[in-house]
Enzyme design. Structure first.
Site, PDB file in Angstrom:
ATOM      1  N   GLY A  45      -0.469  -6.508  -4.750  1.00 56.36           N
ATOM      2  CA  GLY A  45      -0.548  -7.965  -4.876  1.00 56.36           C
ATOM      3  C   GLY A  45      -0.443  -8.429  -6.320  1.00 56.36           C
ATOM      4  CB  CYS A  46      -2.126  -7.270  -9.391  1.00 55.78           C
ATOM      5  SG  CYS A  46      -3.815  -7.569  -8.800  1.00 55.78           S
ATOM      6  CB  THR A  47       2.859  -5.240  -8.789  1.00 55.21           C
ATOM      7  OG1 THR A  47       1.972  -4.238  -9.296  1.00 55.21           O
ATOM      8  CG2 THR A  47       4.268  -4.959  -9.262  1.00 55.21           C
TER       9      THR A  47
END
Length: 151
Positions: A45-47
């Site tokens: 998700g952060c990527t």
């Protein structure tokens, strides 16, 4: 969790970025700043979120925004994340949670039935005077730049 809200003055903070450079809120005086908090570098998700901001970086800059990503990861992990995906903005390695606590994004979370404390994925739009203009609490990782740019 005592999260900053629209109209709150952002407390001045100082933290190290992924290369060990010292970054302070005062460095952005007179500029619009997007501070986005994410739980962990290099996770799916952060990527997706950071890559969406990278892909729309020119548009965000055209609207006058500077960007600053923040998580509690080490400088080495942030550096690997930034280099792998070629992010054009600094990533703060806020291991002691100074910035995370200043914005009030650390608190209880639930994941797969388990409760724990962690970073809430939130984004703060800060005006030229260091005041919170808008808070995005429900970040859409695939479409985050559009959320920032909508009026």
């Amino acid at each position: 969790m005592n999260t900053l809200k629209q109209g709150d003055a952002v407390p001045n903070f100082t933290a190290k970025d992924e290369q060990g450079n010292t970054i302070s809120l005062s460095d952005y005086k007179g500029k619009k700043l997007v501070v986005f908090f994410y739980p962990k570098a290099s996770t799916p998700g952060c990527t997706v979120e950071a890559c969406n901001l990278r892909d729309n970086y020119k548009e965000l800059q055209a609207q006058g925004y500077e960007l600053l990503g923040v998580s509690a990861d080490s400088a080495k992990r942030q550096s690997n994340f930034k280099n792998k995906y070629e992010f054009p903005f600094p990533l703060l390695a806020d291991e002691d949670k100074t910035v995370i606590n200043a914005f009030g994004v650390w608190g209880p979370k639930k994941f797969m039935g388990r409760e724990y404390d962690g970073i809430h994925r939130m984004t703060f739009l800060i005006d030229k005077n260091g005041v919170v203009d808008r808070v995005i609490e429900k970040v859409k990782t695939k479409d985050h730049a559009a959320q920032i740019l909508e009026k």
